[in-house]
Motif scaffolding. Sequence first.
Motif, PDB file in Angstrom:
ATOM      1  N   THR A 315       0.819  -1.212   0.000  1.00  0.00           N
ATOM      2  CA  THR A 315       0.000   0.000   0.000  1.00  0.00           C
ATOM      3  C   THR A 315       0.857   1.268   0.000  1.00  0.00           C
ATOM      4  OG1 THR A 315      -0.182  -0.215   2.416  1.00  0.00           O
ATOM      5  CG2 THR A 315      -1.990  -1.084   1.096  1.00  0.00           C
ATOM      6  N   THR A 316       1.954   1.259   0.788  1.00  0.00           N
ATOM      7  CA  THR A 316       2.824   2.442   0.774  1.00  0.00           C
ATOM      8  C   THR A 316       3.577   2.558  -0.538  1.00  0.00           C
ATOM      9  OG1 THR A 316       4.546   1.145   1.922  1.00  0.00           O
ATOM     10  CG2 THR A 316       3.134   2.574   3.281  1.00  0.00           C
ATOM     11  N   GLY A 317       3.902   1.410  -1.170  1.00  0.00           N
ATOM     12  CA  GLY A 317       4.559   1.440  -2.466  1.00  0.00           C
ATOM     13  C   GLY A 317       3.657   2.015  -3.550  1.00  0.00           C
ATOM     14  N   VAL A 318       2.381   1.605  -3.548  1.00  0.00           N
ATOM     15  CA  VAL A 318       1.420   2.161  -4.510  1.00  0.00           C
ATOM     16  C   VAL A 318       1.239   3.663  -4.256  1.00  0.00           C
ATOM     17  CG1 VAL A 318      -0.997   2.155  -5.242  1.00  0.00           C
ATOM     18  CG2 VAL A 318       0.200  -0.007  -4.877  1.00  0.00           C
ATOM     19  N   ASN A 319       1.164   4.046  -2.982  1.00  0.00           N
ATOM     20  CA  ASN A 319       1.025   5.456  -2.614  1.00  0.00           C
ATOM     21  C   ASN A 319       2.201   6.279  -3.139  1.00  0.00           C
ATOM     22  OD1 ASN A 319      -0.161   7.702  -1.273  1.00  0.00           O
ATOM     23  ND2 ASN A 319       1.165   7.386   0.500  1.00  0.00           N
ATOM     24  N   GLY A 320       3.417   5.745  -2.982  1.00  0.00           N
ATOM     25  CA  GLY A 320       4.605   6.454  -3.459  1.00  0.00           C
ATOM     26  C   GLY A 320       4.670   6.529  -4.969  1.00  0.00           C
ATOM     27  N   GLY A 321       4.351   5.429  -5.634  1.00  0.00           N
ATOM     28  CA  GLY A 321       4.349   5.426  -7.095  1.00  0.00           C
ATOM     29  C   GLY A 321       3.298   6.358  -7.664  1.00  0.00           C
ATOM     30  N   LEU A 322       2.146   6.416  -7.020  1.00  0.00           N
ATOM     31  CA  LEU A 322       1.061   7.291  -7.462  1.00  0.00           C
ATOM     32  C   LEU A 322       1.465   8.755  -7.329  1.00  0.00           C
ATOM     33  CD1 LEU A 322      -1.839   6.924  -8.512  1.00  0.00           C
ATOM     34  CD2 LEU A 322      -2.639   7.159  -6.151  1.00  0.00           C
ATOM     35  N   ALA A 323       2.193   9.087  -6.286  1.00  0.00           N
ATOM     36  CA  ALA A 323       2.637  10.469  -6.082  1.00  0.00           C
ATOM     37  C   ALA A 323       3.584  10.911  -7.203  1.00  0.00           C
ATOM     38  CB  ALA A 323       3.324  10.613  -4.721  1.00  0.00           C
ATOM     39  N   ILE A 324       4.528  10.036  -7.578  1.00  0.00           N
ATOM     40  CA  ILE A 324       5.460  10.369  -8.664  1.00  0.00           C
ATOM     41  C   ILE A 324       4.714  10.517  -9.989  1.00  0.00           C
ATOM     42  CG2 ILE A 324       7.414   9.506 -10.021  1.00  0.00           C
ATOM     43  CD1 ILE A 324       8.427   8.154  -7.469  1.00  0.00           C
ATOM     44  N   TRP A 325       3.811   9.597 -10.265  1.00  0.00           N
ATOM     45  CA  TRP A 325       3.004   9.641 -11.488  1.00  0.00           C
ATOM     46  C   TRP A 325       2.197  10.933 -11.556  1.00  0.00           C
ATOM     47  CZ3 TRP A 325       1.917   7.891 -16.158  1.00  0.00           C
ATOM     48  CH2 TRP A 325       0.627   7.960 -16.660  1.00  0.00           C
ATOM     49  N   ASN A 326       1.546  11.301 -10.464  1.00  0.00           N
ATOM     50  CA  ASN A 326       0.724  12.513 -10.428  1.00  0.00           C
ATOM     51  C   ASN A 326       1.570  13.762 -10.678  1.00  0.00           C
ATOM     52  OD1 ASN A 326      -1.565  11.041  -9.856  1.00  0.00           O
ATOM     53  ND2 ASN A 326      -1.403  11.313  -7.646  1.00  0.00           N
ATOM     54  N   TRP A 327       2.745  13.795 -10.101  1.00  0.00           N
ATOM     55  CA  TRP A 327       3.624  14.956 -10.285  1.00  0.00           C
ATOM     56  C   TRP A 327       4.045  15.089 -11.744  1.00  0.00           C
ATOM     57  CZ3 TRP A 327       9.154  15.163 -11.178  1.00  0.00           C
ATOM     58  CH2 TRP A 327       9.657  16.464 -11.124  1.00  0.00           C
ATOM     59  N   PHE A 328       4.411  13.980 -12.351  1.00  0.00           N
ATOM     60  CA  PHE A 328       4.846  13.999 -13.751  1.00  0.00           C
ATOM     61  C   PHE A 328       3.712  14.506 -14.652  1.00  0.00           C
ATOM     62  CE2 PHE A 328       4.984  11.794 -17.870  1.00  0.00           C
ATOM     63  CZ  PHE A 328       6.188  12.277 -18.365  1.00  0.00           C
ATOM     64  N   ILE A 329       2.503  14.004 -14.456  1.00  0.00           N
ATOM     65  CA  ILE A 329       1.375  14.407 -15.296  1.00  0.00           C
ATOM     66  C   ILE A 329       0.990  15.863 -15.031  1.00  0.00           C
ATOM     67  CG2 ILE A 329      -1.044  13.971 -15.857  1.00  0.00           C
ATOM     68  CD1 ILE A 329       0.830  11.846 -16.909  1.00  0.00           C
ATOM     69  N   SER A 330       1.014  16.284 -13.768  1.00  0.00           N
ATOM     70  CA  SER A 330       0.648  17.675 -13.455  1.00  0.00           C
ATOM     71  C   SER A 330       1.648  18.660 -14.051  1.00  0.00           C
ATOM     72  CB  SER A 330       0.543  17.875 -11.938  1.00  0.00           C
ATOM     73  OG  SER A 330       1.802  17.709 -11.302  1.00  0.00           O
ATOM     74  N   MET A 331       2.931  18.283 -14.060  1.00  0.00           N
ATOM     75  CA  MET A 331       3.944  19.130 -14.705  1.00  0.00           C
ATOM     76  C   MET A 331       3.692  19.223 -16.208  1.00  0.00           C
ATOM     77  SD  MET A 331       6.272  20.284 -12.487  1.00  0.00           S
ATOM     78  CE  MET A 331       7.877  20.393 -13.256  1.00  0.00           C
ATOM     79  N   SER A 332       3.294  18.111 -16.796  1.00  0.00           N
ATOM     80  CA  SER A 332       2.978  18.108 -18.227  1.00  0.00           C
ATOM     81  C   SER A 332       1.788  19.015 -18.507  1.00  0.00           C
ATOM     82  CB  SER A 332       2.667  16.679 -18.708  1.00  0.00           C
ATOM     83  OG  SER A 332       3.762  15.822 -18.490  1.00  0.00           O
ATOM     84  N   GLY A 333       0.753  18.926 -17.656  1.00  0.00           N
ATOM     85  CA  GLY A 333      -0.423  19.778 -17.828  1.00  0.00           C
ATOM     86  C   GLY A 333      -0.075  21.248 -17.713  1.00  0.00           C
ATOM     87  N   ALA A 334       0.761  21.600 -16.746  1.00  0.00           N
ATOM     88  CA  ALA A 334       1.176  22.991 -16.571  1.00  0.00           C
ATOM     89  C   ALA A 334       1.982  23.475 -17.767  1.00  0.00           C
ATOM     90  CB  ALA A 334       1.994  23.130 -15.283  1.00  0.00           C
ATOM     91  N   SER A 335       2.775  22.591 -18.369  1.00  0.00           N
ATOM     92  CA  SER A 335       3.587  22.969 -19.525  1.00  0.00           C
ATOM     93  C   SER A 335       2.740  23.179 -20.777  1.00  0.00           C
ATOM     94  CB  SER A 335       4.633  21.880 -19.808  1.00  0.00           C
ATOM     95  OG  SER A 335       5.472  21.684 -18.698  1.00  0.00           O
TER      96      SER A 335
END
Length: 520
Positions: A315-335
């Motif tokens: 569960t903590t691994g999924v939580n950590g992976g989800l955080a990295i994924w969300n950051w990458f996509i949000s940066m793409s959206g902002a760009s």
Amino acid sequence: MATKFSDLPNNTNAKWWKDPGMRIGFVHIFTLYTAVYSLGYDGSLLNGLQALTEWNHDFGKPTGTKLGLIAASYYLPKIPLTFVIAWMVDRYGRKIGLYMGALFMLAGALLGGFCHSVAQLVGSRVLLGVGTAAAQVTAAALVPELAHPRIRHYAGGFLNTTYYIGSIFAAWLTFAMVYYPGSSSWSWRVPNLIQGFGPLLLGLGAWFIPQSPRWLVKKGRADEAHQILATYHANGKMDDELVLLEMREIRASVELEKAAESASWLAWFQTKGNLRRFFVIIILGTATQWVGNGVVQYYLVPVLKTVGVTRPAQTTGVNGGLAIWNWFISMSGASLVERFGRRPLFLTSIIGMFCSFVMILGLAGGYNTNHHESTGVAMIPFIFIFMGFYSLALTPLPMLYVPEICPLALRAKAAALLLLAQNCAQSFNQFANPVALNAISWRYYAVYVAVDAIYIGLFWFMIRETKGLTTEEAAVVYDPDHVKEANMEAEKRMHEEAQKVAHAELEDKKAAVFEEEFKA
């Protein structure tokens, strides 16, 4: 045709990182980003703490209403204080909100790190909630007011992406704490104490951040505002054409708002344009919490339990992976915000979330019918897809879009209103989600499928485009009739001022000629 900032010569380098003034300006903006970083840290922290054995042992393994109270205590105090904070930063300037936010967040982190009871834990989260409210409202208003027009959309768009930087840090820190040696409460105390790092940076950095030029003009301190704009937007050149345009636009905007007495909260209901803005802000504020992300972001552990994923490392691994994924996509959206525009990204986001949540509902239902492990695990990729669509627009855009569609007098109030809508929606989530998940489990996801369908219609009919506009131009897209009047009034005042100056110069010349004739 109105003059645009892109048409004017500007004493800056074409690349912002090679320009001294813009570089320093970005340092200030990065400092403001720590306000949202702190919010993201807490969002992922609570998810991670629920997976830690010692945290559950020390606080009685909270579930249902008890867990809902712990989570909601972070958001409930923000609801009444939002109005106070908006009034405070409008009355006394933006920087006071930064100092207040940093102080309360730091106090909350220390109390949370050394607490020994649920009551103390709730108290720490109340302090953190008050602090992040003050810092968020201030940062949302100040970032577009300080940013150079050329990079304003990036500065505003990237503001909320820092949520996931905090989220990544907290998620992987709690993952590491799963393997903390021995049975010790330090496994959860350390992440709570480290939460104070963000507000410490914000408090120290706030000392060097300049005041809002627009607020200074509003308070009759136009010379200070002119100096700030010249320093950061033209490397100190006071007669730079872009800076002079910004000053003219700000002065015209402030004068019109004073004449209309639009600084009251009732101003939202006094014109059709403001009423449209009000509903758009409420729609965006509630959408950021009610499209299904509230279940995934704050109750990932109970959600994964509905499909058989229960081990702490999982569960903590999924939580950590989800955080990295969300950051990458949000940066793409902002760009992409200035390339594709706000409206297309909003619509892509909400339609994508609807489709992916339909799949989450189907897979969760399938697992609870046949109990095949592969069916349950298959839901995890769709959680990532859903959060990817969420992060594409609903992370970077609201904090950019809401301040830019509002006039100066309502800008801080707009940020406060957005935060108020988010906190009301989130407070409801924190009580309803754990109770509903306990009561009806995966069937609760059907509610969010229906809600997402409603938001598709609201986004389609309500969101207007602000791509390629300056702050003052974007502020009138919801009242095009008013902008014509505003431009006419501004031109009329400028014409009158020019006539006065010309008349004074003519009188001076006449006096000089008369004096020479008299001497002769």
